[in-house]
Write an enzyme that holds these catalytic residues in place. Structure first.
Site, PDB file in Angstrom:
ATOM      1  N   ASP A  78      -0.601  -1.543 -10.771  1.00 59.49           N
ATOM      2  CA  ASP A  78       0.643  -1.903 -10.199  1.00 59.49           C
ATOM      3  C   ASP A  78       0.723  -2.317  -8.692  1.00 59.49           C
ATOM      4  O   ASP A  78      -0.202  -1.559  -7.788  1.00 59.49           O
ATOM      5  CB  ASP A  78       1.798  -1.074 -10.397  1.00 59.49           C
ATOM      6  CG  ASP A  78       1.702   0.090  -9.834  1.00 59.49           C
ATOM      7  OD1 ASP A  78       0.461   0.842  -9.867  1.00 59.49           O
ATOM      8  OD2 ASP A  78       2.540   0.800  -9.089  1.00 59.49           O
ATOM      9  N   GLU A 145       1.602   3.619 -10.137  1.00 56.16           N
ATOM     10  CA  GLU A 145       1.390   4.547  -9.261  1.00 56.16           C
ATOM     11  C   GLU A 145       2.287   4.388  -8.004  1.00 56.16           C
ATOM     12  O   GLU A 145       2.567   5.590  -7.325  1.00 56.16           O
ATOM     13  CB  GLU A 145      -0.108   4.072  -8.680  1.00 56.16           C
ATOM     14  CG  GLU A 145      -0.584   5.248  -7.992  1.00 56.16           C
ATOM     15  CD  GLU A 145      -0.420   4.801  -6.476  1.00 56.16           C
ATOM     16  OE1 GLU A 145      -0.800   5.837  -5.591  1.00 56.16           O
ATOM     17  OE2 GLU A 145       0.087   3.723  -6.108  1.00 56.16           O
TER      18      GLU A 145
END
Length: 482
Positions: A78, A145
């Site tokens: 991400d 994350e």
């Protein structure tokens, strides 16, 4: 990516181009997760995917490396999705518009996502190259994350055999991280009620701030737009009657807010004095942040005169009290490691809703008790104002390993390749290494990466030459682990 075909390493930038066409903001990782699973299938590699979009891809050891300790290569899929105000890209449906400028790869109007897309590109390029020599590789690409290390916390790592972790989520070439802060996300709600007020609407915007990563750049003392907008409102309230109809600022809890907006309501005959007060506070802020945020600007847009729903007196007092007293920025510096921020807080997202003023903050500390104490301070402030707080995404610090064999190996390979010693250091930003070390006992880890500047902002730029050097280092490090 056709016009990037001459960039080296070619496969790294080819894969970076491919993943940049896939929307992959935090909480929207299904497409990139499916892409990684498809890659593994196309290459005949063992693959695991879980319900959180985490993907693990296994590649067996090269000939002669069968007895070597397996190596975990790890990054996250991400990215932080920030963009300029006039950028039309929809992060949930559009890819990025990449371009090259000198030695840098950039994205027009948005974050580049090299944090941490470069780890994904490195891993795919290595998995795709059967000429490389390496131990068994266990590539772990986690989700979400950037919003609390959620993917790593949820991941089942029981199938992994390796006790060596190469985390590729750092942004200064030649600097290898060996410990990091732990953190948590605090979501505070302060109750809000409204009354009707007749007056002229004023759209007030604080913008032009540099922002940045709330871990790696919190020590630069950059202005937080949410906090400074609160200061502007307190300045005005002391001098004239105002109403607050709307307030918002920041996009991510771990990004220092670059902009904040407020809809004020004032009496029609107060425009001239209002303008003079805005000019006064703007001059004060510009002087204070002349070095850290030279582009600071306060803009005013006059709206229509009508009845507006504004915060009642008690609610406005509570909101302004909160913004004036909430801890923000560097709280403590380490007494053990010179220059290291130990504890910090970033008030990253704020929004005035129908029933509450909501603030999402990122708390970080390399000492668990300090992190808990700062969260308690936030809770006390919320409780004092009749509000509530929720703690999410609590993750542990990554503690320094004094007798790391991996660190010695990294130092030897790096100095042999580049004729200089690497820098080993701690970082205030959060990394997934702490979670991996907690789940895999005896794990030996380092974190590194190529030069990547102004991450979490639309000014993010990745050094092309540094990307090539770090890839050569990574593949040589793997070759040396026979």
């Amino acid at each position: 990516m056709n016009h990037f075909e001459n960039l080296k390493p070619q496969n790294v930038f080819r894969y970076f181009g491919e993943i940049s066409r896939i929307p992959r903001g935090s909480y929207h990782t299904k497409q990139i997760s499916r892409y990684l699973v498809s890659f593994a299938a196309d290459h005949g590699l063992t693959c695991y995917q879980d319900g959180h979009d985490n993907v693990i891809i296994i590649k067996e050891a090269s000939k002669g490396y069968e007895q070597a300790e397996p190596v975990i290569i790890q990054g996250h899929m991400d990215m932080v999705c920030e963009k300029e105000a006039d950028c039309k890209i929809d992060f949930e449906s559009d890819g990025l518009d990449l371009y090259v400028e000198g030695d840098f790869l950039k994205a027009r109007g948005t974050t580049l996502g090299a944090d941490d897309g470069i780890a994904v590109a490195y891993a795919l390029a290595i998995l795709d190259d059967d000429t490389l020599m390496h131990p068994k590789l266990e590539v772990v690409i986690t989700s979400d994350e950037e919003v609390g290390l959620l993917g790593a916390k949820a991941a089942d790592l029981s199938m992994l055999q390796g006790h060596i972790l190469l985390n590729i989520d750092s942004d200064i070439e030649g600097h290898f991280l060996t410990s990091c802060a732990g953190g948590l996300t605090a979501k505070t709600d302060i109750p809000a009620t409204y009354r009707m007020k007749e007056g002229v609407g004023i759209a007030l915007t604080l913008h032009g701030l540099l922002g940045g990563h709330s871990g790696s750049e919190i020590d630069k003392e950059r202005a937080n737009a949410v906090i400074e907008m609160g200061r502007i409102l307190r300045f005005l309230k002391k001098r004239m009657e105002i109403g607050i109809a709307a307030f918002s600022g920041g996009l991510k809890d771990n990004a220092i807010p670059r902009e904040a907006e407020c809809l004020l309501v004032i009496a029609k005959g107060q425009m001239q004095v209002f303008d003079s007060y805005i000019a006064e506070i703007t001059e004060i802020l510009k002087k204070e942040y002349a070095v850290s945020d030279p582009g600071l600007c306060v803009s005013v847009l006059i709206k229509e005169q009508k009845q507006y729903a504004v915060l009642d007196a008690a609610s406005m007092q509570n909101v302004l009290f909160y913004l004036g007293n909430v801890p923000n920025g560097v709280m403590r510096r380490s007494t053990n490691i010179k220059g290291l921020v130990e504890t910090s807080l970033n008030a990253g997202i704020s929004k005035l809703d129908e029933d509450a003023f909501r603030v999402t903050s990122s708390v970080r500390s390399s000492i668990g008790s300090r992190k808990a104490e700062l969260a308690d301070r936030l809770a006390l402030l919320a409780e004092y104002l009749g509000g509530t707080i929720r703690i999410e995404g609590d993750y542990p610090a990554w503690e320094y390993c004094a007798d790391s064999k991996l660190r010695a190996k990294v130092a030897g390979v790096y100095s042999d390749m580049f004729g200089k010693e690497p820098v080993f250091e701690a970082i205030h930003a959060g990394l997934e290494c702490g979670i991996f070390c907690d789940k895999i006992k005896g794990l030996d880890a380092v974190s590194f990466g190529p030069d990547n500047f102004d991450i979490h902002t639309p000014k993010e730029r990745l050094s092309i030459s540094s990307t090539e050097r770090v890839y050569r280092f990574l593949t040589e490090l793997l070759r040396s682990m026979r």
